[in-house]
Scaffold this active site. Structure first.
Site, short mmCIF file in Angstrom:
data_model
loop_
_atom_site.label_atom_id
_atom_site.label_comp_id
_atom_site.label_asym_id
_atom_site.label_seq_id
_atom_site.Cartn_x
_atom_site.Cartn_y
_atom_site.Cartn_z
N ASN A 37 0.81 -1.21 0.00
CA ASN A 37 0.00 0.00 0.00
C ASN A 37 0.85 1.28 0.00
OD1 ASN A 37 -2.26 1.53 -0.01
ND2 ASN A 37 -3.06 0.80 1.96
N HIS A 122 -14.04 -5.50 11.19
CA HIS A 122 -13.73 -4.11 11.59
C HIS A 122 -15.04 -3.40 11.91
CE1 HIS A 122 -9.48 -3.31 9.81
NE2 HIS A 122 -9.57 -4.53 10.28
N ARG A 147 -13.11 -5.91 15.79
CA ARG A 147 -12.18 -4.85 16.14
C ARG A 147 -12.93 -3.54 16.20
NH1 ARG A 147 -7.45 -2.24 12.45
NH2 ARG A 147 -9.21 -0.86 11.89
N TYR A 159 -6.60 7.28 12.47
CA TYR A 159 -6.53 5.99 11.81
C TYR A 159 -7.79 5.19 12.09
CZ TYR A 159 -6.18 1.10 11.33
OH TYR A 159 -6.50 -0.18 11.00
N ASP A 210 -6.68 -1.76 17.57
CA ASP A 210 -5.41 -1.51 16.89
C ASP A 210 -4.89 -0.12 17.30
OD1 ASP A 210 -4.36 -1.95 13.39
OD2 ASP A 210 -3.27 -1.33 15.18
N HIS A 212 -2.07 0.98 16.45
CA HIS A 212 -1.45 1.42 15.17
C HIS A 212 -0.16 2.20 15.40
CE1 HIS A 212 -1.78 2.34 10.81
NE2 HIS A 212 -2.50 1.23 10.82
N GLU A 236 -3.27 -4.29 19.45
CA GLU A 236 -2.36 -4.47 18.32
C GLU A 236 -1.45 -3.27 18.12
OE1 GLU A 236 -4.54 -5.19 14.75
OE2 GLU A 236 -2.86 -4.62 13.47
N GLU A 262 2.25 -6.89 11.38
CA GLU A 262 1.74 -6.75 10.01
C GLU A 262 2.74 -6.04 9.11
OE1 GLU A 262 -1.88 -4.50 10.84
OE2 GLU A 262 -1.03 -2.85 9.69
N ARG A 283 1.48 -11.14 13.49
CA ARG A 283 0.54 -10.69 12.45
C ARG A 283 1.10 -10.78 11.03
NH1 ARG A 283 -4.04 -8.86 11.93
NH2 ARG A 283 -3.78 -6.64 11.54
N HIS A 312 -2.60 -10.37 9.24
CA HIS A 312 -3.16 -9.13 8.70
C HIS A 312 -4.05 -9.49 7.51
CE1 HIS A 312 -2.00 -5.04 6.68
NE2 HIS A 312 -3.12 -4.91 7.36
N ASP A 316 -6.10 -3.73 1.61
CA ASP A 316 -4.98 -3.44 0.71
C ASP A 316 -4.14 -4.68 0.45
OD1 ASP A 316 -4.69 -2.15 3.52
OD2 ASP A 316 -2.65 -2.76 3.04
N GLU A 339 -7.66 -11.73 10.19
CA GLU A 339 -8.37 -10.46 9.93
C GLU A 339 -9.14 -10.59 8.63
OE1 GLU A 339 -5.79 -7.09 9.76
OE2 GLU A 339 -7.42 -5.64 9.59
N TRP A 403 1.80 6.96 12.18
CA TRP A 403 0.39 6.81 11.75
C TRP A 403 -0.02 5.38 11.95
CZ3 TRP A 403 -1.69 3.77 7.75
CH2 TRP A 403 -3.08 3.95 7.59
C1 CS2 Z 1 -4.39 -2.01 9.88
C2 CS2 Z 1 -4.28 -1.85 8.40
O1 CS2 Z 1 -5.89 -3.77 9.43
C3 CS2 Z 1 -5.02 -3.34 10.21
O2 CS2 Z 1 -4.65 -3.91 11.24
O3 CS2 Z 1 -3.19 -1.84 10.56
O4 CS2 Z 1 -5.52 -1.41 7.96
C4 CS2 Z 1 -3.22 -0.89 7.91
O5 CS2 Z 1 -3.51 0.41 8.37
C5 CS2 Z 1 -3.21 -0.92 6.40
O6 CS2 Z 1 -3.03 -2.24 5.98
C6 CS2 Z 1 -2.12 -0.04 5.84
O7 CS2 Z 1 -2.07 -0.16 4.45
MG MG Z 2 -3.01 -3.11 12.19
#
Ligand code: CS2
Ligand code: MG
Length: 403
Positions: A37, A122, A147, A159, A210, A212, A236, A262, A283, A312, A316, A339, A403
């Site tokens: 991504n 999600h 999540r 995020y 998450d 993040h 996470e 991830e 992950r 993960h 994307d 996920e 981020w």
């Molecule tokens: C995130 C992702 O799904 C997750 O756990 O961390 O959505 C992540 O932000 C994206 O894969 C980034 O491209």
């Molecule tokens: Mg994540």
């Protein structure tokens, strides 16, 4: 079985994907996902300009030798671009070998270790009420694990939360979107979110969150402690994991299970976290950690320390990755959870697949190989569109943040 052709297909059915297609002298084809991504064309070029010339003429059955050839032979090892390119070749070769054997990929890995694969959904909302509603909607769709991510009062864009109330897609056209961040507001808000979610949904569903990468180790420890009453399945990416020692501090202060990985791309990224049992779930994914050949090695190391997989599976990562991941998930003995962010209709049309969702679980299907194909004519209707992931800045002074 010889490789006679190798083509990189870049398409954008709502978001960008990079797919490697291998052709053989037996008429079989194999697919691998190479999507990264925000840096898609780097992987496409790595494949087109440096890997594809090496593949034509190689024995397609020599999966391990090809992996070693591409990993050691490059001299410059590791990194997300290199390992996504190697992953695409590896996944396509496993797809080919399973097709040649006339069996679904999980059979080639060692057969099923379970009947179905537990997945998590999600649930995002601009505020607590909206997020609680979305958690309940996902539960009504059958998900057993959800999540929860919500907007934070006083912050404009964070995020995990769609700004337009629609499907969350972090990558945007044009220059990277600038999001704003304030840790104290977030740390005050998240326990309130899970108090409301648990009050609404009860205790029969697994809840995940998450972070993040946005907290320092002591802040992550604080949040882990504050979330203990809500019994999360995992917290996470609690803090950036380049320094695995950071997780020693988090681990000392909280029993909230931790998930990381991830953005890892080899077992070397995972080693210390797993061997010191600083995490509970790893992950890593088929597409970003060198394919099935390497992901199995990570899972086997994790199993020695009772660390489970939790791959993960954001949108994307293409359906090719999801298909291969579900075969891996069905086989891997130390499976934890997968996920699942459903792709949009256009993506599902470009990538017809055998995998299915049913009542909170998924199954890869029984088609030979990983069970995912690509409609190249349809893919060609969706040309690449440059897009970037957001960047984050502290709201108080503009410092560039994770981020
Ligand atoms: C995130 C992702 O799904 C997750 O756990 O961390 O959505 C992540 O932000 C994206 O894969 C980034 O491209
Ligand atoms: Mg994540």
């Amino acid at each position: 079985m010889k490789i006679t052709g190798a083509r990189v297909i870049v398409c954008c059915p709502g978001r960008n994907f990079v797919t490697l297609k291998l052709e053989t002298d037996q008429g079989l084809t194999g697919l691998g996902d190479a999507s990264l991504n925000g840096r898609e064309l780097a992987v496409a070029s790595y494949l087109n300009d440096h890997v594809v010339p090496l593949l034509v003429g190689r024995d397609a059955t020599r999966i391990e030798d090809t992996w070693q050839y591409l990993y050691r032979g490059a001299y410059w090892r590791r990194g997300p671009v290199t390992m996504s390119a190697i992953a695409a070749v590896d996944t396509a070769l496993w797809d080919l070998k399973a097709k040649a054997a006339g069996m679904p990929l999980y059979q080639l890995l060692g057969g099923a270790s379970r009947e179905r694969v537990l997945v998590y959904a999600h649930a995002n909302g601009r505020d607590i009420a909206e997020t609680v509603d979305e958690v309940q909607r996902q539960a009504a769709l059958g998900y057993r694990a959800i999540r929860a991510q919500s907007g934070v009062p006083g912050l404009n864009k964070v995020y995990g939360v769609a700004t337009d109330g629609k499907h969350y897609e972090p990558a945007t056209r044009g220059l990277p979107r600038e999001e704003d961040w304030d840790t104290p507001r977030y740390l005050r808000h998240v326990p309130q979110l899970f108090d409301a979610v648990r009050s609404a949904i009860g205790w029969e569903h697994e809840l995940l969150h998450d972070v993040h990468h946005r907290l320092t180790p002591i802040e992550a420890a604080r949040l882990g402690k504050d979330l203990e009453p809500y019994r999360l399945f995992w917290m996470e990416d609690a803090t950036p994991a380049e320094n695995p020692e950071a997780f020693r501090l988090v681990r000392r202060h909280t029993t909230t299970p931790l998930a990381v990985g991830e953005i890892f791309n080899t077992v070397w990224d995972c080693k210390a976290l797993i061997e010191e049992q600083l995490i509970d779930f790893i992950r890593t994914t088929v597409v970003h950690a060198g394919g099935l050949t390497h992901l199995r090695r990570i899972a086997d190391l994790a199993a020695l320390y009772q660390v489970r997989t939790g791959s993960h599976g954001a949108t994307d990562l293409s359906p090719v990755c999801m298909g291969a991941a579900l075969h891996f998930d069905l086989w891997v003995p130390n499976f934890g959870i997968q996920e699942h962010m459903p792709h949009n209709e256009a993506t599902d049309a470009v990538f017809p697949h055998a995998y299915r969702f049913d009542a909170g679980f998924m199954h890869p299907g029984e088609a030979p190989g990983h069970g995912v194909e690509i409609d190249e004519a349809l893919a060609a209707k969706y040309p690449y569109q440059r897009a970037y992931l957001p960047v984050n800045r502290l709201q108080r002074d503009g410092t560039l943040w994770d981020w």
